[in-house]
Design a protein around this motif. Sequence first.
Motif, mmCIF file in Angstrom:
data_model
loop_
_atom_site.group_PDB
_atom_site.id
_atom_site.type_symbol
_atom_site.label_atom_id
_atom_site.label_comp_id
_atom_site.label_asym_id
_atom_site.label_seq_id
_atom_site.Cartn_x
_atom_site.Cartn_y
_atom_site.Cartn_z
ATOM 1 N N ALA A 302 0.755 -1.213 -0.206
ATOM 2 C CA ALA A 302 0.012 0.175 0.361
ATOM 3 C C ALA A 302 0.518 1.059 -0.089
ATOM 4 C CB ALA A 302 -0.640 -0.094 0.987
ATOM 5 N N GLU A 303 2.098 1.222 0.834
ATOM 6 C CA GLU A 303 2.834 2.717 0.595
ATOM 7 C C GLU A 303 4.040 2.357 -0.367
ATOM 8 O OE1 GLU A 303 4.654 1.934 4.542
ATOM 9 O OE2 GLU A 303 2.942 2.106 5.444
ATOM 10 N N HIS A 304 3.687 1.742 -1.207
ATOM 11 C CA HIS A 304 4.820 1.468 -2.696
ATOM 12 C C HIS A 304 5.897 1.554 -2.564
ATOM 13 C CE1 HIS A 304 0.630 2.736 -5.054
ATOM 14 N NE2 HIS A 304 1.489 3.708 -3.898
ATOM 15 N N ARG A 305 6.397 0.593 -0.937
ATOM 16 C CA ARG A 305 7.511 -0.090 -1.091
ATOM 17 C C ARG A 305 8.239 -1.397 -1.209
ATOM 18 N NH1 ARG A 305 7.177 0.123 5.611
ATOM 19 N NH2 ARG A 305 8.716 -0.467 5.829
ATOM 20 N N ILE A 306 7.234 -1.685 -1.627
ATOM 21 C CA ILE A 306 7.273 -3.717 -2.605
ATOM 22 C C ILE A 306 6.221 -3.249 -3.518
ATOM 23 C CG2 ILE A 306 8.646 -4.633 -0.782
ATOM 24 C CD1 ILE A 306 5.728 -6.317 -0.552
ATOM 25 N N THR A 307 6.225 -3.622 -4.779
ATOM 26 C CA THR A 307 5.338 -4.288 -6.123
ATOM 27 C C THR A 307 5.781 -5.590 -6.536
ATOM 28 O OG1 THR A 307 5.884 -1.938 -5.921
ATOM 29 C CG2 THR A 307 4.555 -3.424 -8.298
ATOM 30 N N PRO A 308 4.717 -6.339 -6.532
ATOM 31 C CA PRO A 308 4.989 -8.069 -7.351
ATOM 32 C C PRO A 308 5.406 -7.146 -8.918
ATOM 33 C CG PRO A 308 2.608 -7.524 -6.044
ATOM 34 C CD PRO A 308 2.931 -5.969 -6.177
ATOM 35 N N VAL A 309 6.409 -7.834 -9.073
ATOM 36 C CA VAL A 309 7.110 -8.319 -10.405
ATOM 37 C C VAL A 309 5.771 -8.934 -11.527
ATOM 38 C CG1 VAL A 309 8.084 -8.746 -12.340
ATOM 39 C CG2 VAL A 309 8.817 -7.504 -9.890
ATOM 40 N N ILE A 310 4.813 -8.933 -12.718
ATOM 41 C CA ILE A 310 3.377 -9.300 -12.765
ATOM 42 C C ILE A 310 4.359 -9.487 -13.771
ATOM 43 C CG2 ILE A 310 1.233 -9.935 -13.854
ATOM 44 C CD1 ILE A 310 0.894 -8.105 -10.703
ATOM 45 N N GLU A 311 4.438 -10.825 -14.682
ATOM 46 C CA GLU A 311 4.856 -11.527 -16.129
ATOM 47 C C GLU A 311 3.910 -11.814 -17.076
ATOM 48 O OE1 GLU A 311 7.776 -14.555 -17.306
ATOM 49 O OE2 GLU A 311 5.987 -14.919 -17.846
ATOM 50 N N ARG A 312 2.648 -11.531 -16.522
ATOM 51 C CA ARG A 312 1.753 -11.947 -17.380
ATOM 52 C C ARG A 312 0.310 -12.057 -16.611
ATOM 53 N NH1 ARG A 312 2.464 -15.997 -22.298
ATOM 54 N NH2 ARG A 312 0.513 -15.160 -22.839
ATOM 55 N N THR A 313 -0.708 -12.119 -16.812
ATOM 56 C CA THR A 313 -2.367 -11.861 -16.961
ATOM 57 C C THR A 313 -2.474 -12.668 -17.318
ATOM 58 O OG1 THR A 313 -1.635 -10.249 -14.909
ATOM 59 C CG2 THR A 313 -3.978 -11.342 -15.415
ATOM 60 N N TYR A 314 -3.729 -13.775 -17.246
ATOM 61 C CA TYR A 314 -4.362 -14.633 -17.962
ATOM 62 C C TYR A 314 -5.950 -14.460 -17.695
ATOM 63 C CZ TYR A 314 -0.259 -17.228 -19.173
ATOM 64 O OH TYR A 314 0.993 -17.296 -20.287
ATOM 65 N N PRO A 315 -6.453 -14.483 -19.113
ATOM 66 C CA PRO A 315 -8.136 -14.406 -18.080
ATOM 67 C C PRO A 315 -8.356 -15.998 -17.341
ATOM 68 C CG PRO A 315 -8.298 -14.892 -20.575
ATOM 69 C CD PRO A 315 -6.765 -14.685 -19.827
ATOM 70 N N PHE A 316 -9.291 -16.427 -17.025
ATOM 71 C CA PHE A 316 -10.049 -17.167 -15.992
ATOM 72 C C PHE A 316 -9.806 -18.335 -16.826
ATOM 73 C CE2 PHE A 316 -12.689 -19.989 -14.588
ATOM 74 C CZ PHE A 316 -12.432 -20.832 -13.534
ATOM 75 N N ALA A 317 -10.366 -17.991 -18.108
ATOM 76 C CA ALA A 317 -10.879 -18.838 -19.197
ATOM 77 C C ALA A 317 -9.904 -19.612 -20.123
ATOM 78 C CB ALA A 317 -11.449 -18.627 -20.616
ATOM 79 N N GLU A 318 -8.276 -19.410 -19.414
ATOM 80 C CA GLU A 318 -6.895 -19.670 -20.127
ATOM 81 C C GLU A 318 -6.554 -19.979 -19.083
ATOM 82 O OE1 GLU A 318 -5.096 -16.873 -22.562
ATOM 83 O OE2 GLU A 318 -7.161 -16.815 -23.751
ATOM 84 N N ALA A 319 -6.572 -20.150 -17.905
ATOM 85 C CA ALA A 319 -6.454 -21.031 -16.678
ATOM 86 C C ALA A 319 -5.262 -21.916 -16.862
ATOM 87 C CB ALA A 319 -6.723 -20.815 -15.468
ATOM 88 N N GLY A 320 -5.865 -23.091 -17.958
ATOM 89 C CA GLY A 320 -4.644 -24.192 -18.127
ATOM 90 C C GLY A 320 -2.948 -23.681 -18.859
ATOM 91 N N ALA A 321 -3.179 -22.507 -19.711
ATOM 92 C CA ALA A 321 -1.920 -21.897 -20.023
ATOM 93 C C ALA A 321 -1.736 -21.716 -19.551
ATOM 94 C CB ALA A 321 -2.534 -21.488 -21.097
ATOM 95 N N ALA A 322 -1.952 -20.558 -18.359
ATOM 96 C CA ALA A 322 -1.195 -20.731 -17.364
ATOM 97 C C ALA A 322 -0.088 -21.423 -16.147
ATOM 98 C CB ALA A 322 -2.123 -19.071 -16.631
ATOM 99 N N LEU A 323 -0.779 -22.473 -16.107
ATOM 100 C CA LEU A 323 -0.418 -23.508 -15.629
ATOM 101 C C LEU A 323 0.271 -24.230 -16.065
ATOM 102 C CD1 LEU A 323 -3.473 -25.363 -13.616
ATOM 103 C CD2 LEU A 323 -1.626 -24.339 -12.768
ATOM 104 N N ALA A 324 0.636 -24.100 -17.432
ATOM 105 C CA ALA A 324 1.177 -24.608 -18.384
ATOM 106 C C ALA A 324 2.857 -24.141 -18.153
ATOM 107 C CB ALA A 324 0.986 -24.940 -19.650
ATOM 108 N N HIS A 325 2.519 -22.185 -18.273
ATOM 109 C CA HIS A 325 3.506 -21.494 -18.101
ATOM 110 C C HIS A 325 4.216 -21.509 -17.617
ATOM 111 C CE1 HIS A 325 5.954 -17.457 -19.207
ATOM 112 N NE2 HIS A 325 5.302 -17.363 -18.818
#
Length: 339
Positions: A302-325
């Motif tokens: 919340a204080e922006h002292r850490i920020t997750p590095v998010i490589e990719r966000t998949y829609p729920f319909a493509e969760a299988g592809a997210a697991l494969a990645h």
Amino acid sequence: MDSSSARPTALPTDTMAEWRQTEYGHADAVTLTRGEVPSPGRGEVLVRVRAVSLNSGDVRVMRGEPLLLRMAFGLRRPKQGVRGMDVAATVVRIGAGVTEFAPGDEVVGELPGGGLAEYALAPVARLVHRPAAVDPATAAALPVAGGTAWLALERGGAASGQRILVIGASGGVGTFVVQLAVDRSATVWASCGERNRAMVEGLGAERTFDYRRVQPGSAELPAGSFDVVIDIAGTAPLRVLQRLVRDGGSVVLVAGEGGRLLGPIPRLIAAMLRSIGSKRPVRPLAATFRPDVLAELLVRAAEHRITPVIERTYPFAEAGAALAHVDAGHASGKVLVSG
């Protein structure tokens, strides 16, 4: 709120979409299907999932490897067939005895599984309230990776002014270790892939190294140069890792490679044996969920002292592809599935 007087929140349907596996395997063993919306038991809440963060632990359970893991998660198939531990969600129903949360509360936590579904059961002991200043995607990225990073630094006794080496700094845990160490005013050196060096430097690492060229024992990493070594890659010989730290320093093992049967267990046993009477102990990390740690991580986010590095966000319909990645083993930072 007393659950005995609470009215169940109406749901649009008694069934839900979920990504379920009925046997161990890779991502092709997980299919999109429909199942019943579960009812919360004592000490549980039913949540509407908004975001899920995937971890290496999800794919290890998915594959059932190492085989020793199946003693806890199911001998022939996973007892919990829906992957996904880290979630940001909205409480929709509460079970008996629940007073900490109410329908409509925004929460984040680490589940025993079940996150890759429209709805999931969550033990209240593994949830905290999500601050309004932290969006669901950021919150979902924190529990396992951020919590493991926090505990690794705590286990190593990391403190202001120390020099810390992070081996395997570009994954979900590593990116948080770098940021949290810098937030503690430590100096961070980091090993990662060449393509991720600029990203890791952007998180605050003073020096970075391509792990293909510079490995523990290389001249660029002099013996006795570090107060703490956080080993996330899990491949360097233990004796080499010990040489990197000064007397009184420590090595923390976050992960480790191993055989298909026992996985990293032999390496962890060797680490404990090498640490007996040593001035440079090797400390295996047994990461566990701590709500106080997650609450602290949310404050820092919340204080922006850490920020997750998010490589990719998949829609729920493509969760299988997210697991494969994630299963492919080359993700930088976090991989998310939006609810």
